[in-house]
Design a protein around this motif. Structure first.
Motif, mmCIF file in Angstrom:
data_model
loop_
_atom_site.group_PDB
_atom_site.id
_atom_site.type_symbol
_atom_site.label_atom_id
_atom_site.label_comp_id
_atom_site.label_asym_id
_atom_site.label_seq_id
_atom_site.Cartn_x
_atom_site.Cartn_y
_atom_site.Cartn_z
ATOM 1 N N GLN A 10 44.790 55.908 36.596
ATOM 2 C CA GLN A 10 43.416 56.013 36.100
ATOM 3 C C GLN A 10 43.081 54.885 35.135
ATOM 4 N N ARG A 11 44.022 54.577 34.243
ATOM 5 C CA ARG A 11 43.768 53.512 33.270
ATOM 6 C C ARG A 11 43.614 52.155 33.950
ATOM 7 N N ILE A 12 44.426 51.922 34.966
ATOM 8 C CA ILE A 12 44.326 50.656 35.696
ATOM 9 C C ILE A 12 42.997 50.577 36.436
ATOM 10 N N LEU A 13 42.586 51.672 37.050
ATOM 11 C CA LEU A 13 41.321 51.673 37.784
ATOM 12 C C LEU A 13 40.134 51.488 36.843
ATOM 13 N N GLU A 14 40.183 52.107 35.663
ATOM 14 C CA GLU A 14 39.106 51.922 34.690
ATOM 15 C C GLU A 14 39.002 50.457 34.283
ATOM 16 N N SER A 15 40.148 49.839 34.010
ATOM 17 C CA SER A 15 40.141 48.418 33.638
ATOM 18 C C SER A 15 39.662 47.555 34.801
ATOM 19 N N ALA A 16 40.118 47.887 36.019
ATOM 20 C CA ALA A 16 39.722 47.104 37.197
ATOM 21 C C ALA A 16 38.225 47.203 37.434
ATOM 22 N N LEU A 17 37.659 48.383 37.237
ATOM 23 C CA LEU A 17 36.217 48.549 37.439
ATOM 24 C C LEU A 17 35.441 47.652 36.489
ATOM 25 N N GLU A 18 35.870 47.607 35.239
ATOM 26 C CA GLU A 18 35.194 46.753 34.261
ATOM 27 C C GLU A 18 35.342 45.278 34.615
ATOM 28 N N LEU A 19 36.554 44.863 34.964
ATOM 29 C CA LEU A 19 36.798 43.448 35.237
ATOM 30 C C LEU A 19 36.112 42.992 36.525
ATOM 31 N N VAL A 20 36.137 43.821 37.562
ATOM 32 C CA VAL A 20 35.431 43.476 38.797
ATOM 33 C C VAL A 20 33.934 43.413 38.540
ATOM 34 N N GLN A 72 32.530 42.514 35.825
ATOM 35 C CA GLN A 72 32.215 41.324 35.023
ATOM 36 C C GLN A 72 32.244 40.045 35.837
ATOM 37 N N ARG A 73 33.208 39.900 36.747
ATOM 38 C CA ARG A 73 33.381 38.594 37.392
ATOM 39 C C ARG A 73 33.625 38.649 38.889
ATOM 40 N N GLY A 74 33.751 39.839 39.452
ATOM 41 C CA GLY A 74 33.973 39.933 40.883
ATOM 42 C C GLY A 74 35.440 40.034 41.244
ATOM 43 N N LEU A 75 35.698 40.497 42.449
ATOM 44 C CA LEU A 75 37.080 40.714 42.879
ATOM 45 C C LEU A 75 37.825 39.398 43.084
ATOM 46 N N ALA A 76 37.140 38.390 43.619
ATOM 47 C CA ALA A 76 37.816 37.116 43.908
ATOM 48 C C ALA A 76 38.394 36.484 42.654
ATOM 49 N N GLU A 77 37.693 36.654 41.527
ATOM 50 C CA GLU A 77 38.140 36.040 40.274
ATOM 51 C C GLU A 77 39.069 36.937 39.470
ATOM 52 N N LEU A 78 39.317 38.132 39.960
ATOM 53 C CA LEU A 78 40.180 39.058 39.226
ATOM 54 C C LEU A 78 41.627 38.588 39.270
ATOM 55 N N SER A 79 42.237 38.522 38.102
ATOM 56 C CA SER A 79 43.658 38.199 38.005
ATOM 57 C C SER A 79 44.439 39.497 37.848
ATOM 58 N N MET A 80 45.398 39.713 38.729
ATOM 59 C CA MET A 80 46.190 40.929 38.643
ATOM 60 C C MET A 80 47.009 40.943 37.352
ATOM 61 N N ASP A 81 47.453 39.775 36.896
ATOM 62 C CA ASP A 81 48.179 39.714 35.626
ATOM 63 C C ASP A 81 47.273 40.125 34.474
ATOM 64 N N GLU A 82 46.027 39.636 34.494
ATOM 65 C CA GLU A 82 45.079 40.005 33.437
ATOM 66 C C GLU A 82 44.781 41.495 33.482
ATOM 67 N N LEU A 83 44.665 42.041 34.686
ATOM 68 C CA LEU A 83 44.412 43.475 34.838
ATOM 69 C C LEU A 83 45.549 44.289 34.241
ATOM 70 N N ALA A 84 46.787 43.897 34.527
ATOM 71 C CA ALA A 84 47.937 44.621 33.986
ATOM 72 C C ALA A 84 47.918 44.606 32.458
ATOM 73 N N ALA A 85 47.627 43.444 31.879
ATOM 74 C CA ALA A 85 47.584 43.329 30.425
ATOM 75 C C ALA A 85 46.442 44.150 29.844
ATOM 76 N N ASP A 86 45.274 44.109 30.497
ATOM 77 C CA ASP A 86 44.108 44.844 29.994
ATOM 78 C C ASP A 86 44.347 46.349 30.015
ATOM 79 N N ALA A 87 45.046 46.819 31.045
ATOM 80 C CA ALA A 87 45.316 48.257 31.160
ATOM 81 C C ALA A 87 46.511 48.690 30.321
ATOM 82 N N GLY A 88 47.301 47.713 29.851
ATOM 83 C CA GLY A 88 48.442 48.042 29.013
ATOM 84 C C GLY A 88 49.694 48.417 29.777
ATOM 85 N N PHE A 89 49.871 47.839 30.976
ATOM 86 C CA PHE A 89 51.054 48.130 31.783
ATOM 87 C C PHE A 89 51.690 46.827 32.245
ATOM 88 N N SER A 90 52.913 46.963 32.720
ATOM 89 C CA SER A 90 53.608 45.776 33.224
ATOM 90 C C SER A 90 53.072 45.413 34.602
#
Length: 265
Positions: free
Chosen positions: A75-85, A87-105
């Motif tokens: 759930q936390r990852i999806l919440e972060s992904a929804l915000e990041l997508v 803001q900038r779209g899926l193509a520009e989404l960095s999976m590393d940035e998503l992991a850091a934003d959600a607080g997971f490895s």
């Protein structure tokens, strides 16, 4: 032991209120247990159909009960992904940035979502209104539009509450045709949208709704609800503060009047 719950419409003499159902539902909430619609219906002495009419979906009912369990890693990852997508779209989404934003490895992220296609598919499944809409239709497929469409409208509005802009960005991502979104689009077209279009078509064939292309009818239904969600903050600035459910019910009522077969005469 839960007694059998009728899916038939309750007698008209029985007055049912949201407050009464919520009070009864609190009696079956214990130790974090999230009751099913059948359990709530049994406790409140109403049909499951009545619950969908009053609340639109199980998620909305649990929200009324303040049943929000601590978010899981998914759930936390999806919440972060929804915000990041958003803001900038899926193509520009960095999976590393998503992991850091959600607080997971990064390993945890990829264990749950092996890549962007799986992530986007789950975003659609989690945040689109289709699951709630399908639940509403499947609960009573033979009911008239006057009973079904208000619940569908509330489910649509509930999914968009505080997320209208983000969900519209997801729609934009879907129509771009990016390979990473293909699986998510296929999921959206497999369940939800076709169910609602089919229901509208069947009601037209039965003479309960005026005939037109069902996609046009769906656009006429959803468009005003989406517009309300987007412009609601602006409307509040000029003193418009009507409850969301009241506004959605008025929009649906206007649609039902316009879609009445008598309007074709």
């Amino acid at each position: 032991m839960i007694r059998d719950v009728s899916y038939d419409v309750m007698p008209m003499a029985t007055a049912v209120s949201r407050e009464g159902v919520i009070a009864a539902a609190r009696g079956v909430v214990a130790d974090g247990h999230q009751p099913t619609m059948e359990e709530v219906a049994a406790a409140a002495g109403v049909s499951v159909r009545t619950l969908f009419r009053l609340f639109g979906s199980r998620q909305a009912l649990l929200g009324e009960l303040d049943q929000e369990p601590p978010p899981t890693a998914r759930q936390r990852i999806l919440e972060s992904a929804l915000e990041l997508v958003g803001q900038r779209g899926l193509a520009e989404l960095s999976m590393d940035e998503l992991a850091a934003d959600a607080g997971f490895s990064r390993a945890t992220l990829y264990r749950l979502f092996p890549g962007k296609p799986a992530l986007f598919r789950e975003l659609i499944r989690t945040y689109s209104p289709w699951e709630a809409i399908v639940d509403t239709i499947e609960a009573a497929p033979d009911r008239s539009p006057q009973l079904v469409m208000p619940a569908v409208g509330r489910a649509l509005a509930g999914a968009m509450t505080r997320r209208a802009g983000l969900l519209l960005r997801m729609v934009f991502e879907m129509v771009k045709g990016d390979p990473d979104t293909t699986e998510g689009v296929r999921h959206a077209l497999d369940r939800g949208l076709p169910d609602l279009v089919r229901y509208i078509s069947e009601q037209m064939a039965a003479g309960r709704l005026r005939r037109m292309h069902p996609i046009v009818a769906l656009q006429l239904f959803a468009g005003p609800i989406v517009a309300h969600q987007i412009t609601r903050p602006l409307a509040a600035l000029v003193g418009f503060d009507r409850p969301e459910e009241e506004v959605v019910d008025q929009i649906v009522a206007a649609w039902l009047r316009a879609m009445s077969p008598r309007e074709q005469e």
